[in-house]
Motif scaffolding. Structure first.
Motif, PDB file in Angstrom:
ATOM      1  N   ARG A   5       0.790  -1.244  -0.007  1.00  0.00           N
ATOM      2  CA  ARG A   5      -0.161  -0.038   0.038  1.00  0.00           C
ATOM      3  C   ARG A   5       0.970   1.271   0.074  1.00  0.00           C
ATOM      4  O   ARG A   5       1.907   1.440   0.963  1.00  0.00           O
ATOM      5  CB  ARG A   5      -1.101   0.013   1.188  1.00  0.00           C
ATOM      6  N   VAL A   7       1.021   5.465  -0.524  1.00  0.00           N
ATOM      7  CA  VAL A   7       0.310   6.716  -0.180  1.00  0.00           C
ATOM      8  C   VAL A   7       1.206   7.907  -0.633  1.00  0.00           C
ATOM      9  O   VAL A   7       1.959   8.494   0.036  1.00  0.00           O
ATOM     10  CB  VAL A   7      -0.127   7.016   1.156  1.00  0.00           C
ATOM     11  N   ASN A  56      -8.282   4.095  -4.486  1.00  0.00           N
ATOM     12  CA  ASN A  56      -7.457   2.968  -4.008  1.00  0.00           C
ATOM     13  C   ASN A  56      -7.414   1.918  -5.295  1.00  0.00           C
ATOM     14  O   ASN A  56      -8.426   1.349  -5.523  1.00  0.00           O
ATOM     15  CB  ASN A  56      -7.991   2.327  -2.953  1.00  0.00           C
ATOM     16  N   GLU A 113      -0.419  -1.034  -4.845  1.00  0.00           N
ATOM     17  CA  GLU A 113      -1.738  -0.745  -4.553  1.00  0.00           C
ATOM     18  C   GLU A 113      -1.700   0.940  -4.212  1.00  0.00           C
ATOM     19  O   GLU A 113      -0.790   1.239  -3.201  1.00  0.00           O
ATOM     20  CB  GLU A 113      -2.296  -1.045  -3.231  1.00  0.00           C
ATOM     21  N   ASN A 115      -2.798   4.916  -3.397  1.00  0.00           N
ATOM     22  CA  ASN A 115      -3.708   5.710  -2.962  1.00  0.00           C
ATOM     23  C   ASN A 115      -3.530   7.156  -3.137  1.00  0.00           C
ATOM     24  O   ASN A 115      -2.869   7.755  -2.513  1.00  0.00           O
ATOM     25  CB  ASN A 115      -3.832   5.541  -1.236  1.00  0.00           C
TER      26      ASN A 115
END
Length: 297
Positions: A5, A7, A56, A113, A115
Motif C-alpha cells: 500500500r 500513499v 485505491n 496498491e 492511494n
C-alpha cells in the motif's frame, strides 16, 4: 503476494510536468553501467493513458525481454521496478531517489496498491539495476496521464461467474527445468520453472492464456475448482517469478508445478508438471555408501 500500500505525496504541480514517450528519445538517453538488451520494454498492464481510476487501485507492471531481480542482486539482463508519480525523469546515471514521488519495488514486486487523491496525475515506470541505477539504454515506459475519481471502476477486472475457470490453450505445458528428476541437491536449491504455449502474468492480472506458477512440495494436486492453498506445501509465485530458491529438510522430497489464474485457481483443463523426486543432503552430494565391516571369528 499481498500488494504494498503506497500513499504518494505530490511534490510538483501537474502543469510543471513534461510528458515523455519512449522511442528515439529513449534510445539517445544514457543510464548507468548495466547494459539493457535490445528490444526490452516496460509497461503498465491494466492502466492506459487517459484512464479514470478510483483512489485505491492496484496497478500491475509488465516487462518484456528482461527478468526481475531484487535490489542488491546483480544479474545480467535483469532489474526491478520504480514508479514515478507526478515527477520528471531523474538523473539516469545515478541511483533513483527514494521518496513519495519515486517509489521503489526492490523486492521484485510487479504490482502496487496506490492511494492517490482525486484529480489528474502522471505515472511512469523506470527499471533499474541492483544499485537502483537505470540501465543503458534506460528501460522506461510511456508517461501516462490518469484521472482519479471517486466511484470509478477498477481497471483490468473482468466479471466472472462463481465456479467458472479460465480455459487453457491446447498443448500448453509447465515443467521443472531444473533440478532434474532424481537429483541430489543441497538444502537450499534453485528451482527453475518452464512454460510452453502460455504466458506468465502476475496474480490479480486478468489476461487470456496466462497464469502464474505454484510449487507443490510433498503434496498431491489440490482440487482444480478452488484457489490453491498458500502454505509451506503450496508455494505461490504471484509476482510472475520463473525461478525460486527453496529450502528443504534433508531427505527425499517431491516437487510439482501447477499453473493458476489471477485468483490462484487452476485452468480448465489444469496445467501441471510431472512430479520429480529429489534427495536433499547437507553437503548437496550423494551420501557415501556404507562399507560392511568383516565379522571377526
Amino acid at each position: 503476494m499481498r500488494p504494498i500500500r503506497l500513499v504518494p505525496v505530490l511534490l510538483m504541480s501537474l502543469p510543471a510536468l513534461c510528458l515523455s514517450r519512449p522511442g528515439t528519445a529513449q534510445e539517445a538517453l544514457k543510464g548507468g553501467p548495466s547494459p539493457a538488451p535490445a528490444g526490452a520494454s516496460v509497461y503498465f498492464v491494466d492502466v492506459k493513458d487517459g484512464a479514470v481510476i478510483p483512489p485505491n487501485t492496484t496497478i500491475h507492471f509488465g516487462l518484456r525481454g528482461m527478468g526481475i531481480a531484487p535490489a542488491g542482486i546483480q544479474r545480467d539482463n535483469a532489474g526491478h521496478h520504480h514508479l514515478l508519480v507526478d515527477t520528471e525523469l531523474p538523473n539516469l546515471s545515478e541511483p533513483i531517489p527514494n521518496d513519495f514521488n519515486h517509489l521503489h519495488f526492490g523486492a521484485g514486486q510487479t504490482e502496487a496498491e496506490l492511494n492517490l487523491p482525486p484529480g489528474e496525475h502522471t505515472l511512469q515506470l523506470l527499471l533499474a539495476d541492483h544499485k537502483h541505477i537505470p540501465h543503458t539504454p534506460p528501460i522506461l515506459s510511456e508517461r501516462i496521464r490518469i484521472v482519479v475519481r471517486e466511484g470509478a471502476p477498477v481497471p483490468g477486472v473482468a466479471a466472472r461467474k462463481p465456479g467458472t475457470r479460465h480455459p487453457s490453450p491446447k498443448g500448453a505445458k509447465v515443467y521443472i527445468a531444473s533440478p532434474p528428476n532424481g537429483a541430489v541437491v543441497p538444502r537450499t536449491v534453485l528451482v527453475r520453472f518452464g512454460l510452453i504455449g502460455m504466458g506468465v502474468a502476475p496474480a490479480g492480472v486478468v489476461k487470456a492464456n496466462t497464469g502464474h506458477h505454484h510449487l507443490l512440495i510433498d503434496t498431491p494436486l489440490p482440487p482444480p475448482d478452488r484457489p490453491i492453498p498458500n502454505d509451506f506445501n503450496h508455494l505461490h509465485f504471484g509476482a510472475g517469478q520463473t525461478e525460486a530458491r527453496v529450502t528443504l529438510t534433508p531427505g527425499r522430497h517431491t516437487l510439482q508445478l501447477l499453473l493458476a489464474d489471477e485468483d490462484h485457481v487452476p485452468h480448465d483443463p489444469p496445467i501441471y508438471s510431472k512430479p520429480i523426486r529429489v534427495l536433499v543432503t547437507v553437503s548437496g552430494r550423494p551420501p557415501r555408501a556404507r562399507v560392511a565391516r568383516p565379522v571377526r571369528p
